[in-house]
Design an enzyme around this catalytic site. Structure first.
Site, PDB file in Angstrom:
ATOM      1  N   ASP A 155       2.153   2.752   3.294  1.00  0.00           N
ATOM      2  CA  ASP A 155       1.254   3.899   3.092  1.00  0.00           C
ATOM      3  C   ASP A 155       1.214   4.822   4.311  1.00  0.00           C
ATOM      4  O   ASP A 155       1.217   6.055   4.175  1.00  0.00           O
ATOM      5  CB  ASP A 155      -0.150   3.345   2.805  1.00  0.00           C
TER       6      ASP A 155
ATOM      7  N   ASP B 151       0.849  -1.194   0.000  1.00  0.00           N
ATOM      8  CA  ASP B 151       0.000   0.000   0.000  1.00  0.00           C
ATOM      9  C   ASP B 151       0.885   1.244   0.000  1.00  0.00           C
ATOM     10  O   ASP B 151       1.757   1.396   0.857  1.00  0.00           O
ATOM     11  CB  ASP B 151      -0.930  -0.015   1.218  1.00  0.00           C
TER      12      ASP B 151
ATOM     13  N   THR C 295      -7.938  -2.120   1.948  1.00  0.00           N
ATOM     14  CA  THR C 295      -7.345  -3.005   0.936  1.00  0.00           C
ATOM     15  C   THR C 295      -7.872  -4.432   1.048  1.00  0.00           C
ATOM     16  O   THR C 295      -8.470  -4.942   0.084  1.00  0.00           O
ATOM     17  CB  THR C 295      -5.808  -2.951   1.000  1.00  0.00           C
TER      18      THR C 295
ATOM     19  N   HIS D 158      -2.059  10.697  -0.982  1.00  0.00           N
ATOM     20  CA  HIS D 158      -1.622   9.878  -2.115  1.00  0.00           C
ATOM     21  C   HIS D 158      -1.306  10.763  -3.309  1.00  0.00           C
ATOM     22  O   HIS D 158      -1.716  11.925  -3.339  1.00  0.00           O
ATOM     23  CB  HIS D 158      -2.740   8.893  -2.515  1.00  0.00           C
TER      24      HIS D 158
ATOM     25  N   ASP E  73      -1.447  -0.093  -4.768  1.00  0.00           N
ATOM     26  CA  ASP E  73      -2.715   0.542  -5.131  1.00  0.00           C
ATOM     27  C   ASP E  73      -2.500   1.987  -5.592  1.00  0.00           C
ATOM     28  O   ASP E  73      -3.251   2.536  -6.368  1.00  0.00           O
ATOM     29  CB  ASP E  73      -3.705   0.475  -3.961  1.00  0.00           C
ATOM     30  N   HIS E  74      -1.403   2.601  -5.083  1.00  0.00           N
ATOM     31  CA  HIS E  74      -1.061   3.995  -5.402  1.00  0.00           C
ATOM     32  C   HIS E  74       0.250   4.319  -4.696  1.00  0.00           C
ATOM     33  O   HIS E  74       0.725   3.517  -3.882  1.00  0.00           O
ATOM     34  CB  HIS E  74      -2.154   4.958  -4.919  1.00  0.00           C
TER      35      HIS E  74
ATOM     36  N   SER F 277      -7.303   3.932  -1.113  1.00  0.00           N
ATOM     37  CA  SER F 277      -7.063   2.489  -1.055  1.00  0.00           C
ATOM     38  C   SER F 277      -8.344   1.682  -1.245  1.00  0.00           C
ATOM     39  O   SER F 277      -8.277   0.514  -1.628  1.00  0.00           O
ATOM     40  CB  SER F 277      -6.401   2.113   0.269  1.00  0.00           C
TER      41      SER F 277
HETATM   42 MG    MG Z   1      -4.212  -0.707   2.610  1.00  0.00          MG
HETATM   43 ZN    ZN Z   2      -3.232   5.936   2.286  1.00  0.00          ZN
END
Ligand code: MG
Ligand code: ZN
Length: 362
Positions: free
Chosen positions: A253, A40, A133, A322, A295-296, A80
């Site tokens: 993340d 993530d 997620t 993000h 995811d990013h 996410s």
């Molecule tokens: Mg996540």
């Molecule tokens: Zn995040």
């Protein structure tokens, strides 16, 4: 391993829109297992930060097929929920969505496909297992914030193994219901630490190892992610029909949101350890497709300087949120060549369906 099929109208629609034909080309054998690993917030800078603190080496480098994924949701910058839903279901949706398309309709995930076709299924994360997620693979809710509703959705599936945090969403609920009792009634072994899981001979297993999320690696998580991955693979690989396993390095993340390079780099190295564990299995097994992606990106991280001998990094960030940049897609094993080049995040779902030999028109 099985579930009631109730997504048919939606799926037929998506098949006609994408024009995907799933049957494999002549002579191509479907893969037995897929392990999807999601870092993530893991962009190329986060990977290089891990590479730097690990003194110039990552297990990720063992993977030779590399592509990129366009991560936008219905917004330029995804969250996410939408990012997980894109990978899990092949649908671009609105930020905050969990397993529903942009119109709010539930859409079937690769985990649910695998379950329906008789494969074993599992998820491992370092956040709450109800967090956006993992939730995208098993739940269908309008909002990622409904953790207790998402926890109840686990009972609607036959997922064989899940390991992460989130105990409170199952046990300390506003409605007073103890979902760990419901899980036991359904046949699950409910475990509260990794040593309990190590003793179990077979699934289904609900590993709820922390009240909300697991600790940061910096705060003593130790080898928990890799050990959880090891146990999940051990339990899932006994299924004769193969398995689907999603593994998330959830907190890369969170390091990005904190603009904390030390947090990012240590979570990255820990995730890479789990990647090594997965690659060791996949190399021996030979019938397992491994995909490592994100995811990013989070933080708009730039590495402005550093030292590969001392592991020191000078980091810069453009945001506490993000960003919209492409993220890498690493793939290993049978079918891995299909994931090279620049692709939509949603293509990853359809390629996984194809790799399993599932026909999305049926
Ligand atoms: Mg996540
Ligand atoms: Zn995040």
């Amino acid at each position: 391993m099985k579930r009631v099929f109730y997504f048919l109208p939606v799926l037929m629609l998506s098949a006609s829109i994408t024009g995907f034909s799933s049957p494999l080309p002549k002579g191509e054998k479907p893969v037995r297992n897929i392990i999807l690993m999601i870092g993530d917030g893991m962009g190329t800078s986060q990977i290089y930060a891990g590479f730097t603190v690990n003194r110039g080496h990552l297990n990720l480098e063992r993977i030779k097929n590399i592509g990129f994924s366009k991560t936008y949701s219905t917004s330029y910058v995804t969250d996410s929920g939408a990012g997980g839903t894109a990978l899990a279901t092949g649908h671009k949706t609105y930020n905050g969505a969990i397993g529903v398309d942009a119109a709010g309709n539930p859409v079937k995930s690769i985990l649910e496909w695998a379950e329906e076709k008789g494969k074993a299924t599992g998820m491992v994360a370092t956040c709450a297992i109800t967090h956006a997620t993992p939730a995208s693979f098993i739940s269908h809710q309008a909002s990622r914030n409904d953790y207790e509703i998402i926890a109840a959705d686990f009972l609607k599936t036959d997922i064989d193994v899940f390991i992460g945090g989130g105990l409170n969403h199952f046990k300390k609920r506003k409605d007073g219901v103890d979902l760990t009792a419901s899980l036991r009634q359904k046949g699950y072994s409910v475990a509260f630490n990794i040593d309990e899981i190590k003793k179990l001979q077979q699934g289904p297993v609900a590993g709820l190892l922390d009240s909300v999320h697991e600790p940061r690696w910096l705060d003593g998580r130790g080898n928990l992610l890799t050990e959880s991955v090891h146990e999940a693979i051990r339990l899932l690989s006994s299924d004769k029909d193969g398995f689907f396993l999603m593994i998330e390095g959830s907190q890369i993340d969170w390091g990005g949101h904190s603009n904390d390079i030390n947090y990012i780099a240590t979570e990255m190295v820990d995730f890479d350890k789990a990647i090594g564990e997965v690659l060791d299995f996949a190399e021996k097994n030979g019938e397992t497709l491994v995909i490592v992606t994100a995811d990013h990106e989070t933080g708009g991280l730039g590495l402005n300087g550093g030292n590969l001998e001392t592991g020191e990094i000078q980091a810069g960030f453009t945001t506490k949120d993000h960003t919209g940049v492409m993220v890498p897609v690493f793939s290993f094993g049978p079918f891995s060549g299909k994931f090279s080049g620049i692709q939509e995040n949603t293509d990853i779902f359809y390629k996984m369906l194809d790799a399993f030999g599932f026909d999305n028109k049926k």
